[in-house]
Design an enzyme around this catalytic site. Structure first.
Site, PDB file in Angstrom:
ATOM      1  N   CYS A 110       9.253  10.194  44.572  1.00  0.00           N
ATOM      2  CA  CYS A 110      10.420   9.899  43.727  1.00  0.00           C
ATOM      3  C   CYS A 110      10.544   8.231  43.892  1.00  0.00           C
ATOM      4  CB  CYS A 110      11.534  10.577  45.394  1.00  0.00           C
ATOM      5  SG  CYS A 110      13.131  10.519  44.408  1.00  0.00           S
ATOM      6  N   CYS A 111      10.466   7.694  44.770  1.00  0.00           N
ATOM      7  CA  CYS A 111      10.692   6.244  44.012  1.00  0.00           C
ATOM      8  C   CYS A 111       9.255   6.160  42.817  1.00  0.00           C
ATOM      9  CB  CYS A 111       9.952   5.504  45.334  1.00  0.00           C
ATOM     10  SG  CYS A 111      11.355   5.169  47.217  1.00  0.00           S
ATOM     11  N   CYS A 193      19.054   3.982  47.790  1.00  0.00           N
ATOM     12  CA  CYS A 193      19.393   4.604  46.411  1.00  0.00           C
ATOM     13  C   CYS A 193      20.503   5.465  47.702  1.00  0.00           C
ATOM     14  CB  CYS A 193      18.498   5.536  46.284  1.00  0.00           C
ATOM     15  SG  CYS A 193      17.838   5.279  44.829  1.00  0.00           S
ATOM     16  N   CYS A 196      19.364   7.726  50.205  1.00  0.00           N
ATOM     17  CA  CYS A 196      17.962   6.685  51.407  1.00  0.00           C
ATOM     18  C   CYS A 196      18.503   5.345  51.785  1.00  0.00           C
ATOM     19  CB  CYS A 196      17.147   6.447  50.098  1.00  0.00           C
ATOM     20  SG  CYS A 196      16.317   8.137  49.683  1.00  0.00           S
ATOM     21  N   CYS A 221       9.123   0.647  48.903  1.00  0.00           N
ATOM     22  CA  CYS A 221       9.198   1.319  47.232  1.00  0.00           C
ATOM     23  C   CYS A 221       8.322   1.804  45.907  1.00  0.00           C
ATOM     24  CB  CYS A 221      10.712   1.606  46.936  1.00  0.00           C
ATOM     25  SG  CYS A 221      10.605  -0.674  45.732  1.00  0.00           S
TER      26      CYS A 221
HETATM   27 FE1  SF4 Z   1      14.213   8.706  45.424  1.00  0.00          FE
HETATM   28 FE2  SF4 Z   1      15.518   7.741  47.783  1.00  0.00          FE
HETATM   29 FE3  SF4 Z   1      13.386   6.590  46.226  1.00  0.00          FE
HETATM   30 FE4  SF4 Z   1      15.823   6.369  45.658  1.00  0.00          FE
HETATM   31  S1  SF4 Z   1      15.002   5.346  46.988  1.00  0.00           S
HETATM   32  S2  SF4 Z   1      14.283   6.106  44.526  1.00  0.00           S
HETATM   33  S3  SF4 Z   1      16.507   8.676  46.380  1.00  0.00           S
HETATM   34  S4  SF4 Z   1      13.203   7.955  48.142  1.00  0.00           S
END
Ligand code: SF4
Length: 238
Positions: A110-111, A193, A196, A221
């Site tokens: 996701c990151c 985010c 998170c 991240c």
């Molecule tokens: Fe995705 Fe969380 Fe990374 Fe944001 S911090 S990009 S929502 S995993």
């Protein structure tokens, strides 16, 4: 000269050197307290350093409001880099909107989609990038240097606040009436985010609220690559 004044002078010298020797250079702002120190220094000195943020699509409203506050205070428009819509759609349809809670791998993917790929576009064509990272922020940043050879992105990376303390940051922001994210006053020393990041308790590590379900060692991240692709340069001559 006070310690803070000396740190500000040193940081101004580093920023001026980056603008002089590594142009074009950009500053990656996450709109947090440290980033507002650098924003204030860069814009007040009118340095030719572009400022951008990664708009992941999952930020707090308070973080997005910082874009307005910077515009109102400095008349400056922070550039935004967003993830590719098709990549987000693929991740969500295959894994679910909040699959990052399932495993470190899902979280890093996701990151990668929402942060790392847009960062690559934001950095493209530059000779250097700047971050607001500090050594004291986490165990993963204990060895952080002011200047690093970022081979992964093929450029120099600067962390001008590497040896600033949290107290230095807040003393600077208050003394200079710099706007800051309202979440900092609600127990969020480190802001990412929304799904998170959570508030921390007194005495907890400042990054304890980031990906709180993971081990401290995995809490980055992917924006700040260390695994052999990033060389610490211990001293920086101004
Ligand atoms: Fe995705 Fe969380 Fe990374 Fe944001 S911090 S990009 S929502 S995993």
């Amino acid at each position: 000269m006070s310690d803070l004044h000396r740190r500000v002078e040193e940081t101004n010298a580093i920023l001026a050197r980056i603008a002089r020797d590594y142009s074009p250079a950009v500053f990656a702002s996450s709109l947090a307290a440290e980033d507002m120190v650098l924003t204030d220094l860069i814009l007040k000195a009118k340095l030719p350093i572009g400022i951008f943020s990664l708009e992941t699509g999952r930020l707090h409203a308070e973080t997005l409001d910082m874009l307005n506050r910077v515009r109102e205070t400095y008349g400056y428009e922070i550039a935004l880099f967003r993830p590719q819509p098709e990549a987000v759609e693929a991740y969500v349809s295959q894994n679910g909107l909040n699959a990052f809670y399932d495993s470190v791998e899902m979280r890093k993917e996701c990151c990668r989609v929402r942060k790392v790929e847009p960062l690559g576009r934001a950095l493209s064509g530059n000779k250097a990038w700047i971050t607001g990272q500090r050594r004291a922020q986490s165990t993963t940043r204990a060895e952080l240097a002011v200047q690093e050879d970022d081979a992964a992105h093929g450029m120099q990376k600067f962390n001008p606040l590497a040896d600033w303390s949290e107290q230095d940051v807040w003393d600077y922001l208050r003394a200079n009436k710099v706007p800051y994210n309202a979440l900092h006053e609600r127990g969020y020393p480190s802001i990412g985010c929304e799904p998170c990041t959570r508030a921390i308790q007194p005495g907890e590590d400042v990054r304890a609220g980031r990906w709180w379900w993971e081990n401290p060692e995995s809490k980055e991240c992917g924006l700040h690559v260390v695994d052999g692709k990033l060389i610490r340069i211990k001293s920086v001559a101004a």
